[in-house]
Design a protein around this motif. Structure first.
Motif, mmCIF file in Angstrom:
data_model
loop_
_atom_site.group_PDB
_atom_site.id
_atom_site.type_symbol
_atom_site.label_atom_id
_atom_site.label_comp_id
_atom_site.label_asym_id
_atom_site.label_seq_id
_atom_site.Cartn_x
_atom_site.Cartn_y
_atom_site.Cartn_z
ATOM 1 N N GLU A 90 -15.000 -11.111 15.174
ATOM 2 C CA GLU A 90 -16.346 -11.058 15.733
ATOM 3 C C GLU A 90 -17.372 -11.660 14.784
ATOM 4 O O GLU A 90 -18.507 -11.925 15.172
ATOM 5 C CB GLU A 90 -16.733 -9.606 16.054
ATOM 6 C CG GLU A 90 -15.888 -8.985 17.165
ATOM 7 C CD GLU A 90 -16.323 -7.569 17.502
ATOM 8 O OE1 GLU A 90 -17.250 -7.076 16.811
ATOM 9 O OE2 GLU A 90 -15.758 -6.976 18.431
ATOM 10 N N ALA A 91 -16.973 -11.907 13.532
ATOM 11 C CA ALA A 91 -17.904 -12.429 12.532
ATOM 12 C C ALA A 91 -18.080 -13.944 12.611
ATOM 13 O O ALA A 91 -18.945 -14.504 11.942
ATOM 14 C CB ALA A 91 -17.447 -12.036 11.135
ATOM 15 N N GLY A 92 -17.249 -14.604 13.411
ATOM 16 C CA GLY A 92 -17.365 -16.059 13.519
ATOM 17 C C GLY A 92 -16.128 -16.671 14.131
ATOM 18 O O GLY A 92 -15.225 -15.972 14.583
ATOM 19 N N ASP A 93 -16.085 -17.986 14.130
ATOM 20 C CA ASP A 93 -14.964 -18.711 14.727
ATOM 21 C C ASP A 93 -13.704 -18.604 13.868
ATOM 22 O O ASP A 93 -13.773 -18.487 12.645
ATOM 23 C CB ASP A 93 -15.315 -20.189 14.886
ATOM 24 C CG ASP A 93 -16.295 -20.432 16.022
ATOM 25 O OD1 ASP A 93 -16.376 -19.592 16.933
ATOM 26 O OD2 ASP A 93 -16.988 -21.474 15.994
ATOM 27 N N THR A 94 -12.549 -18.668 14.541
ATOM 28 C CA THR A 94 -11.250 -18.669 13.873
ATOM 29 C C THR A 94 -10.434 -19.851 14.385
ATOM 30 O O THR A 94 -10.393 -20.104 15.592
ATOM 31 C CB THR A 94 -10.491 -17.355 14.146
ATOM 32 O OG1 THR A 94 -11.267 -16.253 13.673
ATOM 33 C CG2 THR A 94 -9.140 -17.351 13.439
ATOM 34 N N GLY A 95 -9.789 -20.565 13.470
ATOM 35 C CA GLY A 95 -8.971 -21.704 13.869
ATOM 36 C C GLY A 95 -7.808 -21.898 12.921
ATOM 37 O O GLY A 95 -7.794 -21.343 11.817
ATOM 38 N N HIS A 96 -6.821 -22.676 13.349
ATOM 39 C CA HIS A 96 -5.687 -22.987 12.484
ATOM 40 C C HIS A 96 -5.900 -24.383 11.891
ATOM 41 O O HIS A 96 -6.921 -25.030 12.123
ATOM 42 C CB HIS A 96 -4.368 -22.911 13.252
ATOM 43 C CG HIS A 96 -4.188 -23.949 14.310
ATOM 44 N ND1 HIS A 96 -5.135 -24.211 15.280
ATOM 45 C CD2 HIS A 96 -3.175 -24.814 14.553
ATOM 46 C CE1 HIS A 96 -4.705 -25.175 16.072
ATOM 47 N NE2 HIS A 96 -3.517 -25.573 15.644
ATOM 48 N N HIS A 97 -4.934 -24.854 11.107
ATOM 49 C CA HIS A 97 -5.047 -26.172 10.507
ATOM 50 C C HIS A 97 -5.009 -27.269 11.566
ATOM 51 O O HIS A 97 -4.567 -27.050 12.691
ATOM 52 C CB HIS A 97 -3.904 -26.412 9.517
ATOM 53 C CG HIS A 97 -4.077 -25.679 8.225
ATOM 54 N ND1 HIS A 97 -3.038 -25.437 7.360
ATOM 55 C CD2 HIS A 97 -5.165 -25.132 7.646
ATOM 56 C CE1 HIS A 97 -3.479 -24.780 6.308
ATOM 57 N NE2 HIS A 97 -4.759 -24.574 6.466
ATOM 58 N N TYR A 98 -5.430 -28.456 11.165
ATOM 59 C CA TYR A 98 -5.286 -29.628 12.014
ATOM 60 C C TYR A 98 -3.821 -29.757 12.409
ATOM 61 O O TYR A 98 -2.924 -29.398 11.626
ATOM 62 C CB TYR A 98 -5.759 -30.861 11.249
ATOM 63 C CG TYR A 98 -5.989 -32.085 12.095
ATOM 64 C CD1 TYR A 98 -7.031 -32.126 13.017
ATOM 65 C CD2 TYR A 98 -5.179 -33.201 11.963
ATOM 66 C CE1 TYR A 98 -7.253 -33.258 13.791
ATOM 67 C CE2 TYR A 98 -5.389 -34.345 12.729
ATOM 68 C CZ TYR A 98 -6.431 -34.364 13.640
ATOM 69 O OH TYR A 98 -6.645 -35.483 14.408
ATOM 70 N N TYR A 99 -3.552 -30.294 13.594
ATOM 71 C CA TYR A 99 -2.202 -30.217 14.152
ATOM 72 C C TYR A 99 -1.151 -30.983 13.349
ATOM 73 O O TYR A 99 0.046 -30.708 13.464
ATOM 74 C CB TYR A 99 -2.205 -30.713 15.604
ATOM 75 C CG TYR A 99 -2.375 -32.199 15.748
ATOM 76 C CD1 TYR A 99 -1.282 -33.027 16.020
ATOM 77 C CD2 TYR A 99 -3.617 -32.807 15.595
ATOM 78 C CE1 TYR A 99 -1.422 -34.389 16.144
ATOM 79 C CE2 TYR A 99 -3.773 -34.163 15.708
ATOM 80 C CZ TYR A 99 -2.676 -34.955 15.978
ATOM 81 O OH TYR A 99 -2.822 -36.314 16.088
ATOM 82 N N THR A 100 -1.563 -31.936 12.520
ATOM 83 C CA THR A 100 -0.596 -32.671 11.692
ATOM 84 C C THR A 100 -0.261 -31.930 10.396
ATOM 85 O O THR A 100 0.610 -32.385 9.643
ATOM 86 C CB THR A 100 -1.136 -34.064 11.335
ATOM 87 O OG1 THR A 100 -2.356 -33.911 10.593
ATOM 88 C CG2 THR A 100 -1.394 -34.883 12.590
ATOM 89 N N ALA A 101 -0.946 -30.820 10.124
ATOM 90 C CA ALA A 101 -0.757 -30.061 8.889
ATOM 91 C C ALA A 101 -0.185 -28.680 9.211
ATOM 92 O O ALA A 101 -0.713 -27.971 10.066
ATOM 93 C CB ALA A 101 -2.089 -29.909 8.140
ATOM 94 N N MET A 102 0.901 -28.311 8.543
ATOM 95 C CA MET A 102 1.538 -27.024 8.790
ATOM 96 C C MET A 102 0.576 -25.863 8.515
ATOM 97 O O MET A 102 -0.111 -25.827 7.494
ATOM 98 C CB MET A 102 2.792 -26.878 7.920
ATOM 99 C CG MET A 102 3.532 -25.556 8.082
ATOM 100 S SD MET A 102 4.108 -25.224 9.772
ATOM 101 C CE MET A 102 5.446 -26.416 9.929
#
Length: 364
Positions: free
Chosen positions: A22-34
């Protein structure tokens, strides 16, 4: 606080694990990076991100227990890659550094001159020994450099010694001088991919490789042109096959030449193959075992995540979720090391970014 929950996709009925804060956005690495650690259980995510600056915290998240360990704070999204030995490599301006994902121990790998700036995404060989990098180097003004302010440089960094090797300065002509998205061949540290960046409708030579030992450069995919000389194949979003045999990429749906969709080109540029065009594909990730591709789609307000069997070339829709349409909110589907999970980023009903994970063990 990072939390996880589960829900069912309304289109396919398949289960999705969602990770968000709830404190902000969450994302994973760029798709070419594990993004995953070697156990395919713990994942590295970027959370509590500010929507305007993309700055947030890098954390290790246990997908089974929900346990969270903060590894780095105040870093811009798109800066990292995880190696086979669970070392997280990160960029900050002219520094490339490593963090042990378990102990949190940090060490500087190398520092470029102050007039140089690293850009992500990073890439690393399957054995974790060599990184593929690129940077922007501000030039000292002289008669020879009066027409350009900076060079884009493609290179490698040895993860143990910190040795930096320059492989190429492509120097593409204006109005599209940028060479970026450098990716090292996963099994051959002497081969680097890089892209000729710019408006895809005007770039006739997007896919390049360079031999890091000799400096020889080669355009791998000769894009078709119209009688007037304009490109009619708009391509991009490349990724190496994990066995280093070649690159997968997307021929975008608005290309005049058909068919559009996911393609593969041999590492020597000696042949290419059409894989699948069932949807309006945008990015494509490849599983470490080479059996699957996972692609997202670019559509108004939503994105589909599609699983493709690379042998049969059949596709299966996994889910359809809201999509912000701007970085870092692109879905960017990619795989876990065991090739059993697909990870992606999506928006919730409040347009807050979450990481989604789907188990594909019994698909296709």
């Amino acid at each position: 606080m990072l939390k996880h929950s589960s829900f069912t996709d309304t289109i396919t009925g398949l289960p999705i694990l969602a990770i968000g804060s709830e404190a902000g956005d969450t994302g994973h690495h760029y798709y070419t990076a594990m993004s995953w650690l070697s156990d395919s259980r713990h994942v590295i995510v970027h959370t509590d991100m500010d929507r305007e600056t993309w700055k947030g915290n890098i954390v290790r998240f246990d997908t089974e227990t929900g346990n969270v360990q903060v590894l780095e704070e105040g870093l811009t999204w798109g800066s990292g890659v995880v190696s086979c030995d669970d070392i997280l490599y990160l960029l900050r301006k002219n520094e490339l550094y490593a963090i042990d994902a378990w102990s949190g121990e940090r060490r500087t790998i190398c520092m470029l001159e102050e007039r140089c700036t690293f850009f992500g995404p990073l890439s690393v060989t399957n054995d974790g020994k060599v990184l593929g990098v690129y940077w922007k180097e501000q030039l000292v003004r002289s008669e020879d450099t009066a027409s350009q302010e900076a060079d884009w440089v493609i290179g490698t960094v040895h993860t143990e010694s910190g040795e930096v090797r320059e492989a190429a300065r492509p120097q593409f002509e204006e109005p599209f001088p940028v060479a970026n998205h450098a990716m090292i061949n996963p099994v051959d540290p002497n081969q680097l991919f890089f892209s000729h960046e710019g408006a895809t409708e005007q770039i006739p030579d997007r896919l390049w490789t360079v031999n890091a030992r000799t400096g020889d450069m080669r355009n791998l995919f000769a894009q078709k042109r119209s009688e007037s000389g304009q490109p009619v194949e708009y391509v991009g979003h490349e990724i190496w096959a994990f066995d280093g045999s070649g690159l997968y990429f997307v021929k975008y749906p608005h290309s005049p030449d058909k068919p559009t969709g996911v393609y593969f080109v041999d590492r020597r540029g000696e042949g290419h193959e059409f894989i699948n065009g069932d949807y309006r594909y945008w990015h494509v990730g490849i599983s470490p075992d080479g059996k699957y591709a996972a692609a997202d789609t670019q559509e108004p307000g939503i994105s589909k995540i599609v699983l493709i069997n690379t042998a049969t070339k059949q596709s299966e829709l996994l889910c359809e979720l809201p999509c912000r349409g701007m970085h870092p909110g692109h879905p960017h589907p990619s795989f876990s090391p065991d090739s059993r999970k697909v990870i992606f980023t999506f928006s919730d009903e409040h347009d807050r970014l979450h990481v989604g994970i789907m188990d594909i063990s019994d698909r296709l």
